[in-house]
Design an enzyme around this catalytic site. Structure first.
Site, PDB file in Angstrom:
ATOM      1  N   THR A  94       0.790  -1.236   0.000  1.00  0.00           N
ATOM      2  CA  THR A  94       0.000   0.000   0.000  1.00  0.00           C
ATOM      3  C   THR A  94       0.825   1.292   0.000  1.00  0.00           C
ATOM      4  O   THR A  94       0.536   2.210  -0.769  1.00  0.00           O
ATOM      5  CB  THR A  94      -0.968  -0.020   1.202  1.00  0.00           C
ATOM      6  OG1 THR A  94      -1.926  -1.038   0.952  1.00  0.00           O
ATOM      7  CG2 THR A  94      -1.678   1.299   1.387  1.00  0.00           C
ATOM      8  N   ASN A 115       5.630  -0.758   3.351  1.00  0.00           N
ATOM      9  CA  ASN A 115       4.798  -0.075   4.350  1.00  0.00           C
ATOM     10  C   ASN A 115       5.678   0.240   5.555  1.00  0.00           C
ATOM     11  O   ASN A 115       5.656   1.335   6.093  1.00  0.00           O
ATOM     12  CB  ASN A 115       3.634  -0.961   4.781  1.00  0.00           C
ATOM     13  CG  ASN A 115       2.566  -1.060   3.715  1.00  0.00           C
ATOM     14  OD1 ASN A 115       2.462  -0.196   2.838  1.00  0.00           O
ATOM     15  ND2 ASN A 115       1.777  -2.113   3.766  1.00  0.00           N
ATOM     16  N   ARG A 178      -1.617   6.147   5.440  1.00  0.00           N
ATOM     17  CA  ARG A 178      -0.686   6.199   4.303  1.00  0.00           C
ATOM     18  C   ARG A 178      -1.415   6.369   2.977  1.00  0.00           C
ATOM     19  O   ARG A 178      -0.832   6.866   2.016  1.00  0.00           O
ATOM     20  CB  ARG A 178       0.218   4.976   4.283  1.00  0.00           C
ATOM     21  CG  ARG A 178      -0.487   3.624   4.189  1.00  0.00           C
ATOM     22  CD  ARG A 178       0.523   2.490   4.390  1.00  0.00           C
ATOM     23  NE  ARG A 178      -0.065   1.157   4.347  1.00  0.00           N
ATOM     24  CZ  ARG A 178      -0.683   0.560   5.377  1.00  0.00           C
ATOM     25  NH1 ARG A 178      -0.792   1.190   6.517  1.00  0.00           N
ATOM     26  NH2 ARG A 178      -1.182  -0.664   5.256  1.00  0.00           N
ATOM     27  N   ASP A 367      -3.604   0.138  -5.537  1.00  0.00           N
ATOM     28  CA  ASP A 367      -2.245   0.252  -5.003  1.00  0.00           C
ATOM     29  C   ASP A 367      -1.482  -1.074  -5.108  1.00  0.00           C
ATOM     30  O   ASP A 367      -0.286  -1.130  -4.867  1.00  0.00           O
ATOM     31  CB  ASP A 367      -2.269   0.765  -3.560  1.00  0.00           C
ATOM     32  CG  ASP A 367      -3.088  -0.127  -2.640  1.00  0.00           C
ATOM     33  OD1 ASP A 367      -3.830  -0.998  -3.140  1.00  0.00           O
ATOM     34  OD2 ASP A 367      -2.994   0.047  -1.412  1.00  0.00           O
TER      35      ASP A 367
HETATM   36 ZN   LIG Z   1      -2.999  -5.376   1.942  1.00  0.00          ZN
END
Ligand SMILES: [Zn+2]
Length: 560
Positions: A94, A115, A178, A367
């Site tokens: 993401t 992440n 985010r 994403d």
């Molecule tokens: Zn995920």
């Protein structure tokens, strides 16, 4: 000292790309705007960037007959459909996904390599959007201490702000911090995200403002989130959902306190044992709440009301939570997309009304995508499975001891990368390149590991296609590890229920890319496009400079 259990936990945990389960007042009203320059003929009043978290391309086609004319179909039928659109880097997760869509480049350049990742300089794990130098706004917790400071280049939203002398506004919205912070870039007027638990409010960071604006306080006080504390039933008759597996199957996870993964999911009963407002995130109601908030932002932030283009970045995060819990073939994921289609239609209707039909431009992408649950694939005789972390840990540890007399060479394993301790290697009088390639040779012996590349190879070669090309685009010289591993296709490091993502494989890279509205041609293409092409395409549409790290190219067929 590297105790075995410590080593084991680092190695095992690391193979899950760590999933964290986790300036000034710039709020000048539009009335204060001045004319900065004559806008291009095709300049829309508002760009709406939509990112659907964990959306596979085939969700468009598989659930097509359940969509109505004014949601996904409006974008496909009246806009431009890039059918062969891919992430061109790994890890497909993401943080990197949102950064890449908006910066027009990849982790090699923008620096968001996961992440979470292991930071070589501080010897600590860092989160892509966290920033302790700012305070939470709208919550007493630390959930608002965020900024985009780890993203080292500009976004298309930044370039629009610069181009318009900061008169064009950027507002970014997502349940996940985010998913809002990175799209908003460094100059956003605001990024808002959702804090669940016992609070259930939209919040922000002091990076953007000291206090929430009135419209956000009003929204938080309105009980809109509270109203989603109701059973999750299917929108349409579940018997018409023929494009997904049985409702009750062994490939799906459960909420705490549930005995079967079946409809209806009784949110009021499950509320307290599943993080109260947090449970909304893992249902399609989280997307509905996001649409409610985005629609409120159109008026609240006065978006798209004059010829100076504004930008609203909206990310729908619930699709990811649902995919992780139930998998890509579940009735739950089908219902989540059928409902998202309705939420998109609502958003477009509000845009028609507020900004005007053909006065705004939309793009919709994801994403990252996701894999079928490997346990399910296996049952269909397709090669798939789960990484045997134990084999890797014990065998690899024995190898290190035998070869080097110590396991201290390896500092961290995360996001399918191994970080070596360069000081230890120097003290052993070894050459880093030799150690990288010896370890790579050893790792290639392990059953679940399909490909291994070293940082030295990433430095010395320029890959132009296939898996090494994807790895290289994700490889950041300052931030990435020494050894890059790729699991066999169909193999993941994850629980045996639900889907995940993060790999360079095509099931994680293939995502929708739709453009619609002012300045956009009707049509479609099967020519490969890549995620970093989005930002320069929008920049070209607007006649503004490309983000400063751009490596993608405008998709010229999309533009009128
Ligand atoms: Zn995920």
């Amino acid at each position: 000292m590297f105790s075995k259990s410590h080593f084991t936990s680092i190695l095992l945990l690391g193979f899950f790309f760590y999933s964290s389960g986790v300036i000034c007042q710039r709020r000048a009203r539009k009335s204060a705007k001045i004319e900065v320059s004559a806008p291009l003929k095709t300049t829309p009043k508002l760009i709406v960037g939509i990112v659907v978290d964990q959306m596979r391309y085939d969700y468009l086609t598989r659930f097509w007959n359940h969509y109505e004319d004014d949601g996904f179909k409006r974008l496909v039928n009246d806009g431009f459909n890039c059918k062969n659109n891919h992430f061109n880097y790994a890890p497909t997760s993401t943080g990197p996904g949102h950064a890449s869509v908006y910066t027009g480049t990849t982790p090699a350049t923008h620096g968001i390599i996961g992440n979470n990742w292991y930071d070589k300089v501080t010897d600590q794990e860092v989160y892509c959007a966290s920033d302790d130098t700012f305070n939470s706004v709208g919550t007493t917790t630390d959930a608002g201490k965020m900024s985009p400071h780890r993203m080292i280049v500009t976004t298309v939203t930044d370039q629009l702000r610069l181009h318009t002398q900061m008169h064009g506004k950027t507002i970014a919205i997502a349940l996940k911090d985010r998913g809002a912070v990175l799209p908003g870039g460094h100059t956003a007027n605001a990024a808002y995200w959702f804090y669940g638990m016992g609070e259930g409010n939209w919040i922000t960071s002091s990076f953007y403002m000291e206090n929430l604006p009135g419209w956000v306080n009003d929204f938080n006080a309105s009980n809109t989130a509270e109203n989603y504390k109701k059973p999750w039933t299917t929108l349409k008759d579940i018997n018409t959902y023929l494009e997904s597996g049985l409702d009750n199957n062994k490939y799906e996870g459960l909420f705490t306190g549930q005995s079967a993964p079946t409809f209806p999911h009784d949110l009021p009963r499950l509320w307290d044992s599943n993080g109260k407002y947090d449970i909304i995130k893992a249902t399609p109601y989280g997307n509905s709440l996001t649409a409610d908030f985005a629609i409120a932002a159109l008026d609240g932030e006065d978006l798209g009301s004059d010829p100076i283009t504004d930008f609203m970045a909206v990310s729908f995060s619930s699709t990811d939570y649902v995919g992780h819990k139930y998998g890509v073939n579940s009735k739950e994921i089908q219902d989540t997309y059928v409902r998202l289609d309705r939420d998109l239609a609502r958003l477009f209707k509000a845009l028609d009304k507020k900004v005007g039909i053909n006065e705004y431009t939309v793009f919709l992408t994801a994403d990252h995508a996701a894999i079928h649950v490997p346990a399910y694939l296996k049952d269909q005789k397709i090669p798939a499975g789960y990484m045997d972390g134990g084999e890797l840990v014990t065998k690899f540890q024995d190898f290190l001891k035998y070869k080097y007399g110590t396991t201290d060479l390896v500092k961290n394993t995360s996001n399918y990368q191994m970080f070596l301790d360069h000081d230890v290697i120097k003290n052993l009088d070894l050459h880093i390149g030799d150690v990288q390639s010896d370890l790579a040779q050893e790792l290639l012996n392990y059953n679940d590991i399909d490909k291994v590349y070293t940082a030295q190879q990433m430095w010395q070669n320029e890959y132009t296609e296939g898996i090494p090309y994807i790895l290289q685009n994700g490889y950041n010289q300052k931030r990435s590890g020494d050894i890059l591993m790729v699991l066999k296709p169909g193999t993941i490091s994850y629980s045996i229920t639900g889907s995940t993502h993060g790999s360079p494989q095509i099931y994680d890279t293939h995502v929708p890319l739709l453009f619609y509205g002012k300045g956009i041609r009707k049509g479609s293409t099967t020519v490969r496009t890549e995620i970093p092409d989005i930002a320069p395409t929008i920049s070209t549409l607007l006649g503004i400079a490309f983000p400063n790290g751009t490596t993608g190219r405008p998709i010229s067929k999309v533009l009128e």
